[in-house]
Design an enzyme around this catalytic site. Structure first.
Site, PDB file in Angstrom:
ATOM      1  N   SER A  23       0.833  -1.340   0.120  1.00  0.00           N
ATOM      2  CA  SER A  23      -0.029  -0.003  -0.238  1.00  0.00           C
ATOM      3  C   SER A  23       0.748   1.220   0.001  1.00  0.00           C
ATOM      4  CB  SER A  23      -0.900   0.226   1.363  1.00  0.00           C
ATOM      5  OG  SER A  23      -0.156   0.040   2.346  1.00  0.00           O
ATOM      6  N   LYS A  27      -1.590   5.179  -5.325  1.00  0.00           N
ATOM      7  CA  LYS A  27      -2.634   4.563  -6.363  1.00  0.00           C
ATOM      8  C   LYS A  27      -3.704   5.818  -6.622  1.00  0.00           C
ATOM      9  CE  LYS A  27      -4.145   1.127  -4.495  1.00  0.00           C
ATOM     10  NZ  LYS A  27      -5.173   0.406  -3.846  1.00  0.00           N
ATOM     11  N   ASP A  81      -8.832   9.856  -0.312  1.00  0.00           N
ATOM     12  CA  ASP A  81      -8.836   9.665  -1.733  1.00  0.00           C
ATOM     13  C   ASP A  81      -9.704  10.658  -2.515  1.00  0.00           C
ATOM     14  OD1 ASP A  81      -6.357   8.610  -2.491  1.00  0.00           O
ATOM     15  OD2 ASP A  81      -7.311   6.748  -1.755  1.00  0.00           O
ATOM     16  N   ASP A 158      -5.866  -9.282  -1.150  1.00  0.00           N
ATOM     17  CA  ASP A 158      -6.339  -9.140   0.187  1.00  0.00           C
ATOM     18  C   ASP A 158      -7.735  -9.782   0.087  1.00  0.00           C
ATOM     19  OD1 ASP A 158      -4.453  -7.337   0.708  1.00  0.00           O
ATOM     20  OD2 ASP A 158      -5.774  -5.455   0.482  1.00  0.00           O
ATOM     21  N   CYS A 393     -12.644  24.570  12.741  1.00  0.00           N
ATOM     22  CA  CYS A 393     -13.641  23.511  13.609  1.00  0.00           C
ATOM     23  C   CYS A 393     -13.392  23.496  14.787  1.00  0.00           C
ATOM     24  CB  CYS A 393     -13.858  22.252  12.897  1.00  0.00           C
ATOM     25  SG  CYS A 393     -15.499  21.503  13.174  1.00  0.00           S
ATOM     26  N   GLU A 417     -18.178  19.811  25.075  1.00  0.00           N
ATOM     27  CA  GLU A 417     -17.593  18.442  24.659  1.00  0.00           C
ATOM     28  C   GLU A 417     -16.297  18.095  25.669  1.00  0.00           C
ATOM     29  OE1 GLU A 417     -15.643  18.932  20.958  1.00  0.00           O
ATOM     30  OE2 GLU A 417     -15.275  16.693  20.733  1.00  0.00           O
ATOM     31  N   HIS A 519     -14.835  23.585   7.720  1.00  0.00           N
ATOM     32  CA  HIS A 519     -13.842  22.980   7.122  1.00  0.00           C
ATOM     33  C   HIS A 519     -13.360  23.540   5.731  1.00  0.00           C
ATOM     34  CE1 HIS A 519     -12.993  19.853   9.997  1.00  0.00           C
ATOM     35  NE2 HIS A 519     -14.389  19.867  10.140  1.00  0.00           N
ATOM     36  N   GLU A 521     -10.494  23.672   4.399  1.00  0.00           N
ATOM     37  CA  GLU A 521      -9.681  23.015   3.534  1.00  0.00           C
ATOM     38  C   GLU A 521     -10.169  22.228   2.569  1.00  0.00           C
ATOM     39  OE1 GLU A 521     -10.512  22.391   6.785  1.00  0.00           O
ATOM     40  OE2 GLU A 521     -10.306  20.375   7.330  1.00  0.00           O
TER      41      GLU A 521
HETATM   42  N1  GLN Z   1     -15.400  17.896  18.385  1.00  0.00           N
HETATM   43  C1  GLN Z   1     -15.949  19.334  17.675  1.00  0.00           C
HETATM   44  C2  GLN Z   1     -17.227  18.773  17.308  1.00  0.00           C
HETATM   45  O1  GLN Z   1     -17.739  17.952  17.087  1.00  0.00           O
HETATM   46  C3  GLN Z   1     -15.232  19.631  16.389  1.00  0.00           C
HETATM   47  C4  GLN Z   1     -15.210  18.744  15.191  1.00  0.00           C
HETATM   48  C5  GLN Z   1     -14.167  18.835  14.290  1.00  0.00           C
HETATM   49  O2  GLN Z   1     -13.274  19.606  14.307  1.00  0.00           O
HETATM   50  N2  GLN Z   1     -14.460  18.483  13.004  1.00  0.00           N
HETATM   51  O3  GLN Z   1     -17.944  19.897  17.006  1.00  0.00           O
END
Ligand code: GLN
Length: 543
Positions: A23, A27, A81, A158, A393, A417, A519, A521
């Site tokens: 791996s 790929k 991916d 596999d 996030c 949290e 996010h 990114e």
């Molecule tokens: N743990 C946080 C939440 O659930 C942030 C989640 C994350 O960073 N993707 O809101």
């Protein structure tokens, strides 16, 4: 459901990419680069990733073991991916594009319970293989694809991948020879100083593939330096693949150069000839200059990524790419140091001083208490020391906690949290999450519309009052604290769901202090860095 009628250029062609030897050979990059070439030749192409594990999706897997969970617009929690595919072909994927054993079996078992196979003994062949083929054909039909590139995770041999490879083998029969093509990715290692490229692993791997009934059409051979003529000849002979179809996938200055590496060896002609497609007119557009921007760089921007899953950089792979897109666009290399936030905890706060050596600090996503105090302290350190900060996030939520504790006078503030009994839950469970008990696919996921407030840094860098970005979280800023924190100088510059959720925070009179609940990114592309990353890297480069 009846599939829509099919497309412009005849039936969809399927290219199957399998892996041999071991791996980690890239790929995904071979798959993406092949798709990119076909796209540049004018075909409507997309990619599908098959993950033979039994999980329904990647959402419940540990990022340190499996890499990042990539989120699609429609809220799919996918294999990383899929991110490569989007970055190469710049087309949004849906969750349908990531097929796992769990998903296939779930469909088959559901159908069995509904009585769809009444009277039959349900078996891997034909029922499971039929379900796999049906899923692939449905995507091709629904999206009107000319060509679908299907990558199978794992390595040939596999046990888990056998039903998928069997389905591919059958598709050659069902669709016809000129509508399917097999690319096998292998490795030609060099063991000694003499530098001879060894071909035996490739020979064995091709034999393994043939044993299950698949003869590869193209062999993509990973190697450090270009494959020697001798190695190519041997691989061709033993693998029964024409020499021109033995492709050297040697190291390239950046992954975005791989389409050119492939094309220099005639991959596009080999594929189109074999699939009976018209001779392609390849239009590179600005792809080559974008690809070059990743190697023509002078100067360095040093970024500290302070997070929880730093032992495996793949767990933040899209963050890494987004930074590199932003760096390349200003001609600078990004030097990343991955810093475990736990290293700032348990009386080791003096370690925070090392952060002064960086041009910017990025706190990415994360879950759970371990290492969170270290991230909170890093977020505060960046604010106090005027170091550019980008929070994503978890990195957004913990920047709020840091601000509340150190600038808002709420010394015991926390995210519920991390401390469910905190007196000041400045970050709290989203109300709709309270009654959720299943862990899979239940976060706030996927693309949501975000309104950006005029006159803010966010409005300036996005140059728009609405954006759409992808999410994956259960907690959010608790707006009970909005007045208090904004009075202390925190600017909450974007919201979603009619103002119910805060999406961006910024701190004025700071070099760059910006954090986002979404996010960012996942929306970055080579040549088109996501704006928050772009602004962060530019601010860091100025430091
Ligand atoms: N743990 C946080 C939440 O659930 C942030 C989640 C994350 O960073 N993707 O809101």
């Amino acid at each position: 459901m009846q599939s829509k009628a099919r497309p412009r250029n005849g039936p969809c062609k399927f290219i199957f990419v399998t892996g041999g030897v071991m791996s980690g050979l890239g790929k995904g990059v071979t798959t993406s680069s092949t798709a990119k070439l076909l796209q540049l030749a004018g075909y409507k192409v997309s990619c599908v990733k098959i993950d033979p594990y039994v999980n329904y999706d990647a959402g419940t897997m540990n990022p340190v073991a499996h890499g990042e969970v990539f989120v699609t617009d429609d809220g799919g929690e996918c294999d990383m991916d899929i991110g490569n595919y989007e970055r190469f072909i710049d087309m949004p994927m849906t969750k349908e594009h990531n097929i796992t054993t769990g998903r296939v079996y779930m469909d088959v078992i559901k159908a069995e319970r509904e009585g769809k196979y009444l009277g039959q003994c349900v078996q891997i062949i034909p029922h499971v293989t039929d379900a796999i083929k049906k899923t692939l054909r449905k995507i091709a039909d629904d999206e009107g694809l000319d060509i679908m590139v299907v990558e199978c995770g794992g390595t040939v041999g596999d046990i888990e991948s056998l039903p998928f490879l069997e389905a591919f083998r059958q598709m050659e029969l069902d669709q016809g020879l000129s509508n399917t093509l097999f690319i096998h990715v292998t490795l030609a290692p060099v063991l000694d100083v003499v530098g001879e490229q060894k071909t035996k692993p490739t020979q064995h791997s091709v034999q393994e593939l043939r044993r299950i009934g698949i003869q590869p059409d193209l062999l993509a051979v990973r190697c450090k330096t270009p494959l020697s003529a001798d190695a190519r000849r041997k691989i061709s002979l033993f693998g029964s693949v024409e020499e021109k179809c033995v492709i050297s996938c040697h190291d390239a200055p950046s992954i975005y150069k791989v389409p050119e590496v492939l094309e220099a060896q005639g991959v596009l002609s080999a594929i189109t000839e074999r699939l009976g497609l018209r001779k392609p007119a390849l239009r590179w557009g600005n792809w080559q200059s974008i690809a070059d921007s990743f190697s023509n760089q002078s100067g360095m921007v040093k970024i500290a990524i302070v997070g929880k899953y730093v032992t495996l950089p793949d767990s933040y792979v899209s963050v890494y790419h987004a930074l590199s897109h932003a760096g390349a666009s200003i001609g600078k290399k990004i030097e990343i140091q991955w810093i475990d936030s736990e290293g700032f905890e348990n009386g080791a706060a003096e370690n925070l001083a090392q952060l002064k050596n960086f041009d910017g600090i990025l706190a990415p996503g994360g879950f759970g208490k371990r290492g969170s105090e270290g991230i909170i302290d890093a977020a505060n350190f960046a604010r106090v020391n005027d170091i550019p900060y980008l929070g994503i996030c978890f990195g957004f939520q913990l920047a709020i906690v840091a601000f509340a504790r150190h600038a808002g006078g709420l010394t015991d503030a926390n995210s519920s949290e991390l401390d469910p009994h905190t007196k000041n839950p400045v970050v709290d469970f989203m109300p709709e999450q309270r009654n959720v008990h299943d862990m899979g696919g239940t976060m706030r996921l996927g693309s949501h519309k975000i309104s950006v407030a005029a006159g803010t840094k966010a409005a300036k860098l996005y140059a728009s009052n609405t954006i759409e970005r992808r999410h994956r979280h259960r907690y959010e800023f608790n707006q009970r604290y909005l007045d208090l924190l904004t009075k202390k100088g925190l600017v909450l510059s974007a919201s979603s769901d009619s103002g119910r959720r805060i999406e961006i925070l910024e701190i004025p009179n700071h070099r760059f202090y910006f954090a986002v609940q979404y996010h960012a990114e996942f929306s970055s592309r080579p040549g088109k860095p996501e704006q928050a990353f772009d602004a962060f890297v530019k601010a860091a480069a100025r430091r």
